[in-house]
Design a protein around this motif. Structure first.
Motif, PDB file in Angstrom:
ATOM      1  N   ARG A  28       0.823  -1.209   0.000  1.00 54.07           N
ATOM      2  CA  ARG A  28       0.000   0.000   0.000  1.00 54.07           C
ATOM      3  C   ARG A  28       0.857   1.259   0.000  1.00 54.07           C
ATOM      4  O   ARG A  28       0.404   2.318  -0.426  1.00 54.07           O
ATOM      5  N   TRP A  29       2.104   1.148   0.455  1.00 61.94           N
ATOM      6  CA  TRP A  29       2.986   2.321   0.496  1.00 61.94           C
ATOM      7  C   TRP A  29       3.412   2.755  -0.892  1.00 61.94           C
ATOM      8  O   TRP A  29       3.973   3.847  -1.062  1.00 61.94           O
ATOM      9  N   GLU A  98      -5.583   8.410   4.109  1.00 66.17           N
ATOM     10  CA  GLU A  98      -6.158   7.884   5.343  1.00 66.17           C
ATOM     11  C   GLU A  98      -6.844   6.543   5.108  1.00 66.17           C
ATOM     12  O   GLU A  98      -6.808   5.650   5.950  1.00 66.17           O
ATOM     13  N   THR A  99      -7.484   6.385   3.956  1.00 72.59           N
ATOM     14  CA  THR A  99      -8.265   5.172   3.686  1.00 72.59           C
ATOM     15  C   THR A  99      -7.402   4.022   3.191  1.00 72.59           C
ATOM     16  O   THR A  99      -7.589   2.876   3.613  1.00 72.59           O
ATOM     17  N   PHE A 100      -6.448   4.309   2.307  1.00 72.62           N
ATOM     18  CA  PHE A 100      -5.759   3.228   1.611  1.00 72.62           C
ATOM     19  C   PHE A 100      -4.300   3.047   2.017  1.00 72.62           C
ATOM     20  O   PHE A 100      -3.703   2.021   1.671  1.00 72.62           O
ATOM     21  N   VAL A 101      -3.697   3.992   2.720  1.00 67.32           N
ATOM     22  CA  VAL A 101      -2.278   3.868   3.047  1.00 67.32           C
ATOM     23  C   VAL A 101      -2.078   3.748   4.545  1.00 67.32           C
ATOM     24  O   VAL A 101      -1.690   2.684   5.053  1.00 67.32           O
ATOM     25  N   VAL A 119     -14.059   8.954   7.722  1.00 66.90           N
ATOM     26  CA  VAL A 119     -13.862   8.770   6.295  1.00 66.90           C
ATOM     27  C   VAL A 119     -13.674   7.288   5.979  1.00 66.90           C
ATOM     28  O   VAL A 119     -13.053   6.542   6.737  1.00 66.90           O
ATOM     29  N   ASN A 120     -14.281   6.848   4.882  1.00 65.41           N
ATOM     30  CA  ASN A 120     -14.040   5.522   4.331  1.00 65.41           C
ATOM     31  C   ASN A 120     -14.194   5.609   2.821  1.00 65.41           C
ATOM     32  O   ASN A 120     -14.395   6.693   2.271  1.00 65.41           O
ATOM     33  N   ALA A 121     -14.090   4.468   2.143  1.00 68.19           N
ATOM     34  CA  ALA A 121     -14.116   4.506   0.679  1.00 68.19           C
ATOM     35  C   ALA A 121     -15.441   5.052   0.160  1.00 68.19           C
ATOM     36  O   ALA A 121     -15.470   5.852  -0.788  1.00 68.19           O
ATOM     37  N   ASN A 122     -16.562   4.638   0.770  1.00 71.21           N
ATOM     38  CA  ASN A 122     -17.869   5.096   0.297  1.00 71.21           C
ATOM     39  C   ASN A 122     -18.055   6.590   0.542  1.00 71.21           C
ATOM     40  O   ASN A 122     -18.516   7.326  -0.335  1.00 71.21           O
ATOM     41  N   VAL A 123     -17.710   7.054   1.745  1.00 73.38           N
ATOM     42  CA  VAL A 123     -17.844   8.473   2.059  1.00 73.38           C
ATOM     43  C   VAL A 123     -16.959   9.302   1.138  1.00 73.38           C
ATOM     44  O   VAL A 123     -17.360  10.376   0.655  1.00 73.38           O
ATOM     45  N   LEU A 124     -15.750   8.810   0.865  1.00 70.79           N
ATOM     46  CA  LEU A 124     -14.833   9.548  -0.002  1.00 70.79           C
ATOM     47  C   LEU A 124     -15.390   9.664  -1.413  1.00 70.79           C
ATOM     48  O   LEU A 124     -15.300  10.730  -2.044  1.00 70.79           O
ATOM     49  N   THR A 200     -19.236   0.797  17.349  1.00 67.81           N
ATOM     50  CA  THR A 200     -18.448   1.677  16.508  1.00 67.81           C
ATOM     51  C   THR A 200     -18.837   1.468  15.056  1.00 67.81           C
ATOM     52  O   THR A 200     -18.796   0.346  14.550  1.00 67.81           O
ATOM     53  N   HIS A 201     -19.234   2.553  14.380  1.00 68.64           N
ATOM     54  CA  HIS A 201     -19.649   2.473  12.985  1.00 68.64           C
ATOM     55  C   HIS A 201     -18.956   3.574  12.202  1.00 68.64           C
ATOM     56  O   HIS A 201     -19.092   4.753  12.509  1.00 68.64           O
ATOM     57  N   ASP A 202     -18.168   3.172  11.167  1.00 66.87           N
ATOM     58  CA  ASP A 202     -17.396   4.129  10.369  1.00 66.87           C
ATOM     59  C   ASP A 202     -16.470   4.961  11.237  1.00 66.87           C
ATOM     60  O   ASP A 202     -16.259   6.158  11.004  1.00 66.87           O
ATOM     61  N   GLY A 203     -15.918   4.356  12.277  1.00 68.46           N
ATOM     62  CA  GLY A 203     -14.986   5.052  13.138  1.00 68.46           C
ATOM     63  C   GLY A 203     -15.624   5.939  14.175  1.00 68.46           C
ATOM     64  O   GLY A 203     -14.924   6.600  14.936  1.00 68.46           O
TER      65      GLY A 203
END
Length: 238
Positions: A28-29, A98-101, A119-124, A200-203
């Motif tokens: 991922r880096w 924040e989501t992928f790295v 934040v997550n993939a859907n929210v982004l 906990t939902h979506d952080g």
């Protein structure tokens, strides 16, 4: 003696399997240089903004007699367009990293973006779609200002040719952007599940409901709230 629950038998994993898993995880880096490149693009947009602002100042102070309100509006819309694209870059850089790295440890920082905590993939994706709609709206507004007196044969403004068909397609594309954003938001809403208090939902931890006091008739006088206060609490929760 009651039967003991069966536990899953652990299966040993080889060093080779663990090594492949860690390699895939650390891959991922490879995205980090991409986000660093977007930061360079952000800096370029800052330079572009300052150049456009300088041109606007020159037009206002050096050609005051020739400049019109429509020209100023078009140049200001160009500045807003640059700002909205820069906002889009910020959302992609911060949200994507924040989501992928890796997580950005800014919890408690006074300048932490409100949307970064959940934040997550859907929210982004939804936020990016909304930003693209905003950029498309600016371009469409600029077109409407340019073609105020357009005829069926079209018109030419600032060296650009505008035709009714071209403007129509620009409106259709803008509507498609809006429908796409609505579809993404609807899909994101469908993916949500009913969460329990404290989960906990979506952080974000779902808050616990307030504990309602007992009725006054269930306790001594002057200790519990009255029945009217109790009913008011129930009404507020509904």
């Amino acid at each position: 003696m009651p039967p003991q629950p069966r536990t899953a038998r652990p299966y040993p994993t080889s060093t080779w399997t663990n090594g492949i898993g860690y390699l895939i995880f650390f891959s991922r880096w490879l995205q980090a240089p991409l986000y660093l490149g977007l930061i360079v693009a952000q800096a370029i947009y800052v330079v572009v903004f300052m150049i456009e602002l300088w041109h606007l100042a020159q037009e206002v102070f050096l050609h005051t007699a020739d400049i019109t309100e429509a020209n100023i509006m078009l140049m200001v819309l160009g500045l807003i367009d640059v700002v909205m694209i820069a906002n889009l870059l910020i959302m992609v850089i911060i949200g994507g990293y924040e989501t992928f790295v890796s997580k950005i440890k800014v919890d408690g920082h006074p300048d932490q973006p409100e949307w970064l905590s959940h934040v997550n993939a859907n929210v982004l994706k939804v936020k990016l779609a909304m930003a693209i709609i905003g950029i498309s709206s600016i371009h469409l507004l600029k077109t409407f200002i340019e073609v105020g007196g357009m005829t069926e044969s079209g018109t030419t403004e600032n060296g650009e040719k505008y035709t009714p068909t071209g403007v129509m397609w620009q409106v259709i594309i803008h509507v498609v952007f809006i429908l796409s954003a609505l579809a993404l938001a609807w899909i994101d809403r469908m993916s949500y599940h009913r969460v329990a208090p404290g989960e906990t939902h979506d952080g974000v931890v779902v808050p616990l409901p307030p504990v309602l006091p007992s009725r006054a008739s269930d306790s001594g006088s002057g200790i519990r709230p009255s029945d009217d206060q109790y009913d008011a609490l129930l009404s507020s929760r509904d």
